[in-house]
Write an enzyme that holds these catalytic residues in place. Structure first.
Site, PDB file in Angstrom:
ATOM      1  N   TYR A 243     -45.043   1.883  -0.105  1.00 42.32           N
ATOM      2  CA  TYR A 243     -46.342   1.946  -0.779  1.00 42.32           C
ATOM      3  C   TYR A 243     -46.831   0.549  -1.161  1.00 42.32           C
ATOM      4  O   TYR A 243     -48.017   0.364  -1.446  1.00 42.32           O
ATOM      5  CB  TYR A 243     -46.264   2.791  -2.057  1.00 42.32           C
TER       6      TYR A 243
ATOM      7  N   ASP B  70     -44.088   8.007  -9.409  1.00 43.34           N
ATOM      8  CA  ASP B  70     -43.386   8.105  -8.125  1.00 43.34           C
ATOM      9  C   ASP B  70     -43.938   7.064  -7.160  1.00 43.34           C
ATOM     10  O   ASP B  70     -45.044   7.195  -6.656  1.00 43.34           O
ATOM     11  CB  ASP B  70     -43.563   9.500  -7.534  1.00 43.34           C
TER      12      ASP B  70
ATOM     13  N   LYS C 205     -38.187   4.552  -3.238  1.00 42.46           N
ATOM     14  CA  LYS C 205     -37.550   5.099  -2.040  1.00 42.46           C
ATOM     15  C   LYS C 205     -37.378   3.992  -1.003  1.00 42.46           C
ATOM     16  O   LYS C 205     -38.199   3.070  -0.926  1.00 42.46           O
ATOM     17  CB  LYS C 205     -38.416   6.206  -1.421  1.00 42.46           C
TER      18      LYS C 205
ATOM     19  N   HIS D  45     -36.124   7.800   1.821  1.00 46.91           N
ATOM     20  CA  HIS D  45     -37.498   8.271   1.979  1.00 46.91           C
ATOM     21  C   HIS D  45     -37.671   9.250   3.134  1.00 46.91           C
ATOM     22  O   HIS D  45     -38.477  10.178   3.057  1.00 46.91           O
ATOM     23  CB  HIS D  45     -38.425   7.069   2.177  1.00 46.91           C
TER      24      HIS D  45
END
Length: 289
Positions: free
Chosen positions: A64, A59, A89, A122
């Site tokens: 990120y 994930d 996302k 997200h």
């Protein structure tokens, strides 16, 4: 048979390869590795450790900043593309039809993959109009074969209902902060009634409340660590947990939850730990307007 019915009927036979059939007709491995706030070098090593431990679900997210490294780890693993489930996302800064489309394509380039298994909105911070534009972009990208399944994260009933009211198809997944202290029950009930499968981020409470008396007692009863109790609770409660770690031994340990079952009376006691929003350990932005 709903996703929850399918999962509930197989609790006793859960294993690391267990998966759920989403409404999109694609299967999603239940146990996933989260890579939030994992550095680029650590992402490669963590994903490789997860693959070695039997995980097949990673994930990630654009914010990120480690999609490239997830792709590198996959290629180094030697696994077949069809045997690995990759999530990303798009966050609210990149919402809107055109911008979301651009960033979906960027994620594909980052991963160096032909498709992404699951792509989520997200967060709901961009407002109703841009949320719906972004959802339409995800539907189009799915129809073009760039994405296999589409979903949302941190969506409340309000945000989910606005998709319904726009006469658009519903997400197949809603990823929420879920653990015994923050169970998001109204949203989860809505999702299950509409066949939206719920993923659980922060299943390990970010290391908080591990000294809770009940968690400690169950750890001793089942001869398992508190994180293992939390991951097993998530699986038995019908969620897809996404525990995060960068240490190979903890990644392995978090997956060693398929050789025991939490008894019904203990599951009930864990459910009683719920204190709603006060139990959240992360941003939990479900109340965005």
């Amino acid at each position: 048979m709903t996703e929850l019915d399918e999962l509930s009927s197989h609790i006793a036979s859960l294993e690391i390869g267990s998966s759920v059939l989403l409404r999109s007709e694609f299967r999603m491995p239940l146990l996933g590795l989260g890579v939030y706030q994992v550095t680029k070098p650590e992402t490669v090593s963590a994903c490789l450790a997860a693959f070695d431990a039997g995980y097949r679900h990673i994930d990630s997210a654009q914010v990120y900043r480690n999609e490239v490294e997830v792709g590198i780890a996959f290629r180094q693993s030697g696994l077949r593309r069809e045997d690995v489930f990759i999530t990303s996302k798009v966050n609210s800064r990149n919402h809107g039809f055109d911008k979301a489309t651009e960033w979906i394509n960027k994620s594909l380039r980052n991963f160096q993959m032909d498709y992404i298994d699951l792509f989520l909105i997200h967060d709901p911070f961009s407002g109703k109009e841009r949320r719906l534009e972004t959802w339409r972009a995800l539907i189009k990208a799915r129809d073009e074969g760039k994405i296999r399944s589409i979903g949302v994260s941190n969506y409340s009933i309000l945000h989910l209902e606005e998709i319904n009211e726009a006469d658009l198809e519903l997400p197949v997944v809603n990823q929420l902060e879920i653990h015994p202290f923050c169970q998001q029950r109204p949203i989860v009930e809505w999702c299950r009634n509409h066949r939206v499968f719920v993923q659980a981020y922060c299943p390990l409470l970010r290391g908080q409340r591990w000294d809770n008396d009940l968690l400690v007692a169950l750890s001793q009863k089942y001869h398992k660590s508190v994180p293992q109790i939390l991951v097993r609770w998530s699986l038995q409660a019908g969620y897809s947990p996404l525990p995060k770690s960068t240490r190979a031994e903890r990644i392995m340990s978090n997956a060693r939850v398929f050789d025991f079952e939490i008894e019904i009376q203990d599951m009930v006691q864990l459910e009683l730990l719920d204190i709603g929003d006060q139990g959240a350990v992360s941003w939990n932005p479900t109340y965005a307007p």
